[in-house]
Design an enzyme around this catalytic site. Structure first.
Site, short mmCIF file in Angstrom:
data_model
loop_
_atom_site.label_atom_id
_atom_site.label_comp_id
_atom_site.label_asym_id
_atom_site.label_seq_id
_atom_site.Cartn_x
_atom_site.Cartn_y
_atom_site.Cartn_z
CE LYS A 41 -3.62 -2.64 0.18
NZ LYS A 41 -2.98 -3.94 0.09
CD GLU A 61 -5.48 6.35 2.80
OE1 GLU A 61 -4.65 6.39 1.88
OE2 GLU A 61 -6.49 5.64 2.77
CG ASN A 64 -12.24 1.04 8.35
OD1 ASN A 64 -12.70 2.03 7.78
ND2 ASN A 64 -11.71 1.11 9.56
CD GLU A 102 -10.15 -1.80 -2.68
OE1 GLU A 102 -10.19 -0.99 -1.74
OE2 GLU A 102 -10.33 -3.02 -2.53
CD GLU A 158 -6.31 -0.54 -0.36
OE1 GLU A 158 -5.57 0.06 0.45
OE2 GLU A 158 -7.04 -1.49 -0.06
CG ASN A 161 -7.07 -4.90 -2.56
OD1 ASN A 161 -6.21 -4.80 -1.69
ND2 ASN A 161 -8.26 -4.34 -2.44
CG PHE A 168 -22.43 -5.30 14.04
CD1 PHE A 168 -23.19 -5.99 13.12
CD2 PHE A 168 -22.81 -4.01 14.38
CE1 PHE A 168 -24.31 -5.42 12.55
CE2 PHE A 168 -23.93 -3.43 13.81
CZ PHE A 168 -24.68 -4.13 12.89
#
Length: 658
Positions: free
Chosen positions: A116, A200, A235, A275, A288, A290, A348
């Site tokens: 990344k 970031e 996320n 992405e 980024e 993947n 969750f």
């Protein structure tokens, strides 16, 4: 073509790869850890090789063991799936050195885009618009605090080798960086074997849109359009769809062209995903790349008809792409819901245990829609604390977005799981929300729509009728079997605080329930008998499925996101029932309990210590995620239960206040 492929992964993606290999006539080898010895993937593969203990660091992340398994079985190539070693350039090089083909991009492309930090530098040099941030390595928490202050809060702390929502924290203030930086570093080390971190700028209210690319070893690259993955929690993606309701044709073409150009610039081959973070105005920035197959790839396959796993295998073998960009088009709409082992009613938090019941919806074509379920589990399997909590990926296709959403709602109704917590009610709630159905999405969606967490959804008027009709039909059949002399037509249905007098008439498999005011509903096509966990039928001609189970009194019935305890009483019993005193909840105000089963990483307080509300008192790790446990009140610690390294169950006491 390859004659034998080794799959260096587990769970649903291993099963997914096996299915394509079977269709292509390729033999498969699966490696497995101690926790996966009896897994579905091991059962389905032609061969299997044991590679170590349950922690990934002892098995799936050990390249030497994967190479040894290839040599032992004669596998010519390795498909890494996603996660684990899938974006590890060193692993790809090691395989090449051993004469084994890596089914993924070449190591140089992985190095350029898979890391990344390096991908940010490369994209900036190539003139690609990127999100503002610090693209160098970060030494420690103090360094992270300085960088975050320079960028300006909020910031995102991310693992350089991360993916799948692991190793990510959003920091809104310095304290979040102090606590989040070591947690992200630990998660990165445990999940990817690489603890490098970058920071970031966190763009508020964005949308997450990604472009699927596919290349061969002859310089050909195409894109297979976009997926929108904006419905995220912590996320981690929860619901994905293809195409995106945000994009118009011009934006789609521009975003696709940029993704292809970036892939060509690094000589990319195989499947990969570029992405972007997108604004509501359709502006977009490179986030980024993947360099692997994505979890959400089924929705792309459903709208394009392209098997991405097959294309990865063909690319790795050296074949040219059999189609160009002009040969690809979008057909219909697809939605994917990730079925997680977690308790939506408790924030969750991960839920670990055995799948006492596991009955997914039927797959295939149903009228103008399709249902697909990618899973690596069966009834009786255990969801382990060592790996990702995903149980399966449920996908539906329809000729348009509304049809795909409606199909997903029905498929979720037909999905039955018992033995552990799961997020199916939450997913059903999202499908029914007007905001989701309108396509007004953002990565803040869950936080915006469920600010106090998920507590279920109150019944609509039609659901009130449905729940009452289901309870009456179940009560009638149970009474007819156990005490037919007690059958009657006049009843009172109690559902939560709702009490309604009803008149029930029964004609075999059809029931008519008449409410006060002579308004009636008809229940037909009833498929239920005592002991079944699902009640299928049609209410006024509209098919539905409800989850049902007996309670000490009455029934617990769930339809989509609504769950109620429903009683069917005689008028006199209802009158007496109303006089019963409410049950008092146990006082747990002096206890801090573990909200989930897991491994205690640290206990950060000791007996006699004063604690303030909001203070971190413990860290519990479950399913590769570190969860910080905080005090909800001021107090003095009276006693501490477990210590670092101990396993704890859900609701086990961590500490007690005086």
């Amino acid at each position: 073509m390859f004659s034998k492929i080794l799959i260096a992964n587990r769970g649903e993606i291993a099963v997914r790869i096996i299915k394509t290999c079977r269709r292509l006539g390729i033999a498969t080898v699966v490696v497995y850890s101690e926790a996966d010895a009896d897994s579905m993937a091991v059962e389905m593969a032609d061969e299997s090789v044991f590679i170590g203990g349950a922690p990934a660091s002892e098995s799936y992340l050990v390249a030497d063991k994967i190479v040894a398994a290839c040599k032992q079985t004669g596998a010519e190539a390795v498909h890494p799936g996603f996660g684990f070693l899938s974006e590890n350039a060193g692993f790809a090089k090691r395989l090449a050195d051993e004469g084994i083909v890596f089914i993924g991009p070449n190591p140089k492309a992985i190095e350029a885009m898979g890391d990344k930090i390096e991908s940010k530098k490369f994209a900036a040099k190539a003139g690609v618009s990127t999100v503002p941030g610090h693209v160098g390595e970060i030494d420690d928490a103090a360094h992270a605090l300085k960088i975050a202050a320079d960028i300006g809060y909020p910031v995102m702390i991310k693992a350089s080798a991360g993916g799948g929502g692991k190793g990510i924290r959003v920091a809104w203030k310095p304290q979040d960086v102090e606590e989040g930086f070591p947690a992200v570093r630990a998660e990165a080390k445990a999940s990817f074997g690489d603890d490098r971190i970058f920071i970031e700028k966190f763009i508020e209210s964005p949308r997450h849109v990604e472009i699927q690319v596919l290349g061969d070893k002859h310089g050909n690259v195409v894109h297979l359009f976009e997926r929108e993955c904006s419905i995220q929690r912590r996320n981690q993606k929860v619901i994905e769809e293809a195409p995106s309701p945000l994009l118009d044709e011009a934006t789609r073409a521009a975003m696709g062209a940029q993704a292809v150009a970036l892939a060509q610039a690094v000589g990319y081959d195989s499947a990969g995903t570029v992405e972007f973070v997108a604004g509501q105005d359709r502006s977009f920035f490179f986030l980024e790349m993947n360099t692997r197959l994505q979890v959400e790839h089924p929705v792309t396959e459903m709208i394009t008809g392209v098997d991405l796993v097959e294309q990865m295998i063909r690319s790795a073998y050296g074949e040219k792409l059999a189609f160009g960009q002009d040969g690809l088009s979008i057909n219909g709409w697809a939605i994917e819901s990730r079925i997680y082992a977690e308790d939506p009613y408790r924030g969750f938090l991960p839920s670990i245990g055995r799948l006492v019941r596991y009955a997914p919806p039927e797959e295939g074509e149903f009228g103008k829609t399709k249902v697909r379920n990618d899973a690596g589990v069966r009834e009786g399997d255990e969801i382990s604390m060592f790996y990702d909590p995903m149980i399966s990926k449920l996908s539906t296709w329809g000729p348009d977005r509304t049809a795909a959403i409606d199909a997903m709602g029905r498929a979720l109704e037909d999905f039955h799981i018992e033995g552990l917590g799961h997020n199916i009610p939450f997913l059903a709630a999202v499908m029914d929300q007007e905001r989701f159905r309108s396509g007004a999405l953002s990565t803040n969606y869950i936080k915006d729509e469920f600010p106090e967490g998920f507590i279920g959804v109150p019944p609509t008027d039609s659901q009130r009728d449905l729940l009452a009709a289901v309870a009456c039909a179940m009560h009638r059949r149970l009474t007819a079997r156990a005490a037919p002399e007690l059958l009657r037509d006049e009843w009172v249905v109690v559902a939560g605080h709702d009490r309604r007098r009803v008149r029930l008439s029964n004609g075999g498999d059809a029931f008519q329930v008449t409410f006060e005011g002579d308004r009636a509903v008809t229940l037909t096509d009833v498929d239920w008998r005592p002991g079944l966990p699902l009640f299928r039928g049609a209410l006024d001609g509209k098919p539905f499925t409800a989850s049902v189970k007996p309670a000490a009194e009455g029934f617990v019935i769930r339809h989509r996101a609504t769950t109620l305890h429903v009683l069917v009483l005689t008028p006199r019993s209802a009158e007496l029932h109303e006089k019963l005193p409410p049950k008092k909840a146990a006082d747990t105000s002096k206890l801090i309990i573990s909200p989930m089963p897991g491994l205690v990483v640290s206990i950060d307080v000791e007996p006699g210590q004063s604690v303030q509300a909001g203070q971190a008192v413990a860290v519990v790790e479950a399913m590769k995620m570190q969860n910080i446990i905080r005090a909800e009140r001021d107090g003095v610690v009276k006693s501490v239960g477990p210590k670092a390294g101990d396993s704890v169950a859900a609701d086990e006491v961590l500490l007690e206040f005086a």
